[in-house]
Design a protein around this motif. Structure first.
Motif, PDB file in Angstrom:
ATOM      1  N   THR A  31      29.474  55.042   4.038  1.00 23.35           N
ATOM      2  CA  THR A  31      28.989  54.767   5.447  1.00 23.35           C
ATOM      3  C   THR A  31      27.201  54.361   4.746  1.00 23.35           C
ATOM      4  O   THR A  31      26.878  53.823   3.803  1.00 23.35           O
ATOM      5  CB  THR A  31      28.347  56.282   5.742  1.00 23.35           C
ATOM      6  OG1 THR A  31      27.908  56.433   6.717  1.00 23.35           O
ATOM      7  CG2 THR A  31      27.999  56.763   4.646  1.00 23.35           C
TER       8      THR A  31
ATOM      9  N   SER B 198      29.181  63.300  12.940  1.00 20.36           N
ATOM     10  CA  SER B 198      27.496  62.240  11.667  1.00 20.36           C
ATOM     11  C   SER B 198      28.431  62.797  10.710  1.00 20.36           C
ATOM     12  O   SER B 198      29.801  64.047  10.408  1.00 20.36           O
ATOM     13  CB  SER B 198      26.617  62.694  11.799  1.00 20.36           C
ATOM     14  OG  SER B 198      25.883  63.642  11.102  1.00 20.36           O
ATOM     15  N   SER B 199      28.255  62.158   9.340  1.00 22.40           N
ATOM     16  CA  SER B 199      29.015  62.091   7.929  1.00 22.40           C
ATOM     17  C   SER B 199      27.666  62.706   6.850  1.00 22.40           C
ATOM     18  O   SER B 199      27.489  61.974   6.061  1.00 22.40           O
ATOM     19  CB  SER B 199      29.540  61.344   7.733  1.00 22.40           C
ATOM     20  OG  SER B 199      30.552  60.527   8.274  1.00 22.40           O
TER      21      SER B 199
ATOM     22  N   SER C 164      34.922  67.615   5.643  1.00 21.20           N
ATOM     23  CA  SER C 164      34.247  67.021   7.414  1.00 21.20           C
ATOM     24  C   SER C 164      33.222  68.861   7.800  1.00 21.20           C
ATOM     25  O   SER C 164      33.683  69.698   7.518  1.00 21.20           O
ATOM     26  CB  SER C 164      35.437  67.208   8.342  1.00 21.20           C
ATOM     27  OG  SER C 164      34.435  66.975   9.384  1.00 21.20           O
TER      28      SER C 164
ATOM     29  N   TYR D  96      27.573  62.706   3.094  1.00 26.40           N
ATOM     30  CA  TYR D  96      27.946  61.818   2.139  1.00 26.40           C
ATOM     31  C   TYR D  96      26.266  61.458   1.200  1.00 26.40           C
ATOM     32  O   TYR D  96      26.132  60.425   1.341  1.00 26.40           O
ATOM     33  CB  TYR D  96      27.730  60.756   2.892  1.00 26.40           C
ATOM     34  CG  TYR D  96      29.810  60.619   2.989  1.00 26.40           C
ATOM     35  CD1 TYR D  96      30.937  61.785   2.611  1.00 26.40           C
ATOM     36  CD2 TYR D  96      30.191  60.010   4.200  1.00 26.40           C
ATOM     37  CE1 TYR D  96      32.026  61.978   3.148  1.00 26.40           C
ATOM     38  CE2 TYR D  96      31.762  60.469   4.228  1.00 26.40           C
ATOM     39  CZ  TYR D  96      32.617  61.758   3.554  1.00 26.40           C
ATOM     40  OH  TYR D  96      33.598  61.422   4.171  1.00 26.40           O
TER      41      TYR D  96
ATOM     42  N   PHE E  95      35.554  56.201   1.491  1.00 25.24           N
ATOM     43  CA  PHE E  95      34.753  56.162   2.776  1.00 25.24           C
ATOM     44  C   PHE E  95      33.445  55.183   2.047  1.00 25.24           C
ATOM     45  O   PHE E  95      33.429  55.262   1.338  1.00 25.24           O
ATOM     46  CB  PHE E  95      34.148  57.605   2.690  1.00 25.24           C
ATOM     47  CG  PHE E  95      33.616  58.866   1.897  1.00 25.24           C
ATOM     48  CD1 PHE E  95      32.189  57.862   1.848  1.00 25.24           C
ATOM     49  CD2 PHE E  95      34.212  59.745   1.268  1.00 25.24           C
ATOM     50  CE1 PHE E  95      31.137  58.386   0.329  1.00 25.24           C
ATOM     51  CE2 PHE E  95      33.372  59.882   0.040  1.00 25.24           C
ATOM     52  CZ  PHE E  95      31.820  59.211   0.015  1.00 25.24           C
TER      53      PHE E  95
ATOM     54  N   GLU F 111      30.090  52.823   9.261  1.00 27.30           N
ATOM     55  CA  GLU F 111      31.065  54.105   9.508  1.00 27.30           C
ATOM     56  C   GLU F 111      32.282  53.329   8.685  1.00 27.30           C
ATOM     57  O   GLU F 111      33.063  52.862  10.282  1.00 27.30           O
ATOM     58  CB  GLU F 111      30.684  55.590   9.661  1.00 27.30           C
ATOM     59  CG  GLU F 111      32.014  56.714   8.477  1.00 27.30           C
ATOM     60  CD  GLU F 111      31.353  58.160   9.640  1.00 27.30           C
ATOM     61  OE1 GLU F 111      32.960  58.951   9.812  1.00 27.30           O
ATOM     62  OE2 GLU F 111      30.348  58.267  10.194  1.00 27.30           O
TER      63      GLU F 111
ATOM     64  N   ARG G 121      36.438  54.710   7.035  1.00 24.87           N
ATOM     65  CA  ARG G 121      37.005  55.623   6.230  1.00 24.87           C
ATOM     66  C   ARG G 121      38.307  55.490   6.587  1.00 24.87           C
ATOM     67  O   ARG G 121      39.411  55.482   7.810  1.00 24.87           O
ATOM     68  CB  ARG G 121      36.446  57.586   7.257  1.00 24.87           C
ATOM     69  CG  ARG G 121      37.239  59.118   6.509  1.00 24.87           C
ATOM     70  CD  ARG G 121      36.784  59.614   7.102  1.00 24.87           C
ATOM     71  NE  ARG G 121      37.973  60.976   6.839  1.00 24.87           N
ATOM     72  CZ  ARG G 121      37.618  62.031   5.822  1.00 24.87           C
ATOM     73  NH1 ARG G 121      35.882  61.866   5.376  1.00 24.87           N
ATOM     74  NH2 ARG G 121      38.596  62.832   5.619  1.00 24.87           N
TER      75      ARG G 121
END
Length: 609
Positions: free
Chosen positions: A269, A119-120, A89, A123, A267, A295, A297
Motif C-alpha cells: 500500500t 481501508s488498510s 483485516s 499496515y 500486500f 493498494e 493484495r
C-alpha cells in the motif's frame, strides 16, 4: 484528470467573496490553544463545534501502542473487530456505523479501498504519524462520499529546520521485533525527511481451536519507507511532496478445506501527495493538491475445483485533485473547494467493471459573534454512476457561561456502493443504490483550567443500507443512537482521561441489534510522572455483542488492563515498556478468531527535543 468544475474554478475569486466552508470539530484536549486541521482549515480547538479527538505526537509516544488500530480503539466512539492476529483485516465502527461508512484520510488523501473493512489502516507505521484527528458525526458536506460515521485523518511527520536523526528499536513477546529510523533537516527554505521501518512477529493462531497446520502461529512481516520534501520560497508560500509505502506478508487460517495449506496474503500500500500553498492576499489563501493511494493484495488459499490456483488478487487506486481556497470574511472565515476523485479497481478477473469518478464543489461559512458561533456547509457531488448528490450541514453553539458551551447540529451524508459490492464477478450487484444518512446531535462542553468534561448525544438514521441477503442488496434501515461522555484532568504530574459510550444501534427492518457493536464501552487511563519515570495504566471495558446482524453468535463482554512505563535516560534517550492484557484475558472481537494473550514489549527511543 479533467475537472468538470474547471469553469467554476476560473471564477473562484468571485465565489470566494460570497460563501465559504468551516471547521467542524472541537478538540477534547484541555489546552484551548491547540490548532487542528481535521476540517481543512487550522482553527483553535475552543472555537469549534463538532465532536472531535486529536491525538498528538506526545500522546502517541506515551501510549506506546504497537499500531494505529490499537491506538484508535481506545478513543471515544470507536469499537473494532479484528479477524485474527497482527496484520489481519480490521473493522472500525465509528459511532456504530459500518467500517466502510467512515472516511479515512492520510495527509488529507482518501485512503478508503474497495474492501468492506474500509481501508488498510493496520499496515501504517505509527512511528511515522505526527497526529491523528477523529471527527465523529456525518461529514459528507465537507468530505463527500463515505463520511456517514465520521472522518479519521492520519497526518504523517514532516521536517523542521536543522539536522535531526530519530529512531526506535524494540523486541517483545511472540518474537516481535520492530525498528524505525528517520533523518530530517533543512533550513528556512528547504526541508526534508526520510524514514524506514520494519516489523516482524511470529504472532499467534488466527483461529480458535484450529487443527492441523491452522493451529500454528501466523506470522506477520511489514516493511516500509517514505519521505517528505518542502520548499518555502517566501512567507505564506510552500511547495511540498510526500510519499510512503508499506509492504509485506500476513499469514492467516482457513475456515474451510483441510487446514494443511499455508493461507497467506502479500500486500503493498502506498500514498503520494503533492501540493502548492499560496497566500494570495492577506485574506485569501489557496492550496492546490494532488493525491494518490494504491493498494495491491494477493491472497493464497488452498486450491479447489472452482479455483485451481487458489489465488485472489485485488488492486485499487484512488486519485484526488483538489483546489481549496480559504478566505477571511467580514464576519467569520470560509472555504471553497473544487475537487475530483477517481477510483479504479483491478483485475478484470475479479471486477466486471472497475472505475468511478466524482466531481465536487463544496462551500461553507463559519463565524463567532458574541456568545454565538455557527457553521454551515453544503457540497454538491456529481457521481459518474448515480448523478447529483447534495449534502449539507449546520451547527450552532452558544456560550452559556465562560466555561460552559452548548451546541447542536444536523447534517446529511451518503455512501456510494464500493466497486467490490457493485462489480465483483462472484457476488456484485450493479443495481445497488447509495446509502443516505441524516445525523442530529447535541453537545455540552465544560472546560475550566486543568479539567474538561464533554457530553454528546446523537441520532443517525441510515436509509437503503447495504446488507447481505444471498448477495448484496439495499435491504436494511438503521437507527443509531448514542451518548458519548469524556473527561480529562491534568494536575500535579497526573494525566487522567476517561470516556464512555452508550450505543443503541439497530436494524429498523428486523429490529435486531447491529453486529459487533457493544451497547456499552469504556476506557480509563492514568499516567504519572515522577522524576525521570512516567508510569501509566489503561483499563478498557467492552460489553457483550452479537457477531451478526441477526443477533446470533453472542460475543461476551471483556475487560483489558494494559500498563506502560517510560524512563528518560536524558533529554533525547528513553527506554519504554508496555505490558498488554496483563491478566491474560480470553476474549473475542469476531467469532472464531483468536486474540492476543498477555504480552510484553520493550524498546529504546532516540528523539532529540
Amino acid at each position: 484528470m479533467n475537472l468538470r468544475y474547471s469553469q467554476l474554478g476560473l471564477c473562484i475569486g468571485g465565489l470566494a467573496s460570497a460563501v465559504l466552508a468551516v471547521p467542524v470539530y472541537a478538540q477534547e484536549h484541555i489546552a484551548p490553544t491547540v490548532v487542528v486541521t481535521a476540517t481543512r482549515q487550522p482553527v483553535k480547538a475552543n472555537e469549534l463545534l463538532a465532536d472531535v479527538t486529536v491525538i498528538d505526537r506526545a500522546q502517541i509516544e506515551r501510549a506506546a501502542a504497537s499500531n494505529v488500530v490499537d491506538l484508535l480503539s481506545r478513543q471515544p466512539g470507536v469499537q473494532f473487530a479484528r479477524n485474527g492476529g497482527p496484520g489481519a483485516s480490521v473493522s472500525l465502527y465509528l459511532r456504530g456505523t459500518k467500517p466502510d461508512q467512515t472516511k479515512i484520510l492520510v495527509d488529507g488523501v482518501p485512503f478508503n479501498s474497495t474492501a468492506l473493512s474500509g481501508s488498510s489502516l493496520q499496515y501504517l507505521s505509527l512511528n511515522n504519524v505526527e497526529r491523528i484527528e477523529i471527527v465523529r458525526g456525518a461529514a459528507s458536506a465537507i468530505y463527500g462520499a463515505d463520511a456517514i460515521g465520521g472522518v479519521i485523518n492520519i497526518i504523517t511527520r514532516t521536517a523542521e529546520p536543522g539536522l535531526r536523526l530519530d529512531g526506535y528499536a524494540g523486541a517483545g513477546s511472540r518474537d516481535t521485533r520492530q525498528g524505525d529510523l528517520a533523518v530530517s533537516g533543512g533550513d528556512e527554505r528547504w526541508r526534508f525527511r526520510l524514514h524506514v521501518n520494519s516489523l516482524n512477529t511470529d504472532g499467534f493462531s488466527s483461529r480458535r481451536g484450529a487443527s492441523n497446520r491452522d493451529a500454528d502461529d501466523d506470522r506477520y512481516r511489514n516493511e516500509g519507507y517514505g519521505g517528505a520534501l518542502s520548499f518555502h520560497p517566501a512567507e505564506g508560500h510552500e511547495v511540498g511532496v510526500s510519499f510512503l509505502e508499506q509492504s509485506g506478508t500476513v499469514q492467516y487460517d482457513s475456515f474451510g478445506g483441510s487446514g494443511n495449506f499455508d493461507d497467506r496474503a502479500s500486500f503493498k500500500t502506498s500514498v503520494f501527495n503533492a501540493f502548492v500553498r499560496n497566500r494570495l492576499t492577506s485574506s485569501w489563501s489557496s492550496r492546490l493538491s494532488y493525491g494518490r493511494t494504491d493498494e495491491d493484495r494477493a491472497d493464497y488459499s488452498e486450491p479447489a475445483p472452482w479455483d485451481p490456483l487458489g489465488i485472489t488478487r485485488r488492486e485499487s487506486t484512488n486519485e484526488t485533485l483538489s483546489w481549496q481556497n480559504d478566505i477571511a470574511l467580514p464576519i467569520g472565515t470560509g472555504l471553497v473547494v473544487v475537487e475530483r476523485f477517481e477510483q479504479v479497481a483491478r483485475p478484470r478477473e475479479t471486477f466486471a467493471e472497475g472505475n468511478v469518478q466524482i466531481d465536487s464543489l463544496g462551500l461553507g461559512w463559519t463565524a463567532d459573534l458574541g456568545p454565538h458561533s455557527w457553521q454551515a456547509n453544503v457540497r454538491h457531488d456529481d457521481h459518474s454512476r448515480y448523478g447529483d448528490k447534495l449534502t449539507g450541514g449546520v451547527s450552532y453553539g452558544y456560550q452559556l457561561a465562560p466555561d460552559l458551551r452548548a451546541s447542536a447540529g444536523v447534517s446529511k451524508a451518503f455512501k456510494s456502493p464500493s466497486l467490490d459490492q457493485l462489480y465483483n464477478v462472484s457476488y456484485g450487484n450493479p443495481d445497488l443504490k447509495p446509502e443516505n444518512a441524516l445525523n442530529r446531535e447535541l453537545g455540552l462542553t465544560w472546560a475550566s483550567g486543568n479539567q474538561l468534561v464533554s457530553a454528546t448525544y446523537f441520532i443517525n438514521t441510515i436509509e437503503d443500507m447495504i446488507g447481505w441477503s444471498g448477495g448484496y442488496a439495499n435491504v436494511d434501515k438503521a437507527r443509531i443512537r448514542g451518548l458519548t461522555l469524556a473527561y480529562a484532568l491534568n494536575v500535579d504530574g497526573w494525566d487522567f482521561a476517561a470516556n464512555a459510550d452508550f450505543l443503541d444501534a439497530k436494524d429498523r427492518t428486523t429490529g435486531f441489534r447491529l453486529g459487533r457493536r457493544a451497547k456499552q464501552s469504556m476506557n480509563v487511563s492514568a499516567t504519572r510522572t515522577i522524576g525521570a519515570w512516567t508510569l501509566g495504566g489503561e483499563w478498557a471495558l467492552v460489553g457483550s455483542r452479537y457477531d451478526t446482524n441477526f443477533e446470533t453468535n453472542r460475543l461476551g463482554g471483556y475487560g483489558l488492563v494494559n500498563l506502560t512505563a517510560r524512563y528518560a535516560i536524558d533529554r533525547d534517550w528513553s527506554v519504554e515498556a508496555r505490558a498488554d492484557n496483563v491478566f491474560d484475558k480470553q476474549y473475542e472481537t469476531a467469532r472464531g478468531y483468536g486474540t492476543p494473550g498477555a504480552g510484553v514489549f520493550i524498546g529504546v527511543r532516540y528523539a532529540p527535543r
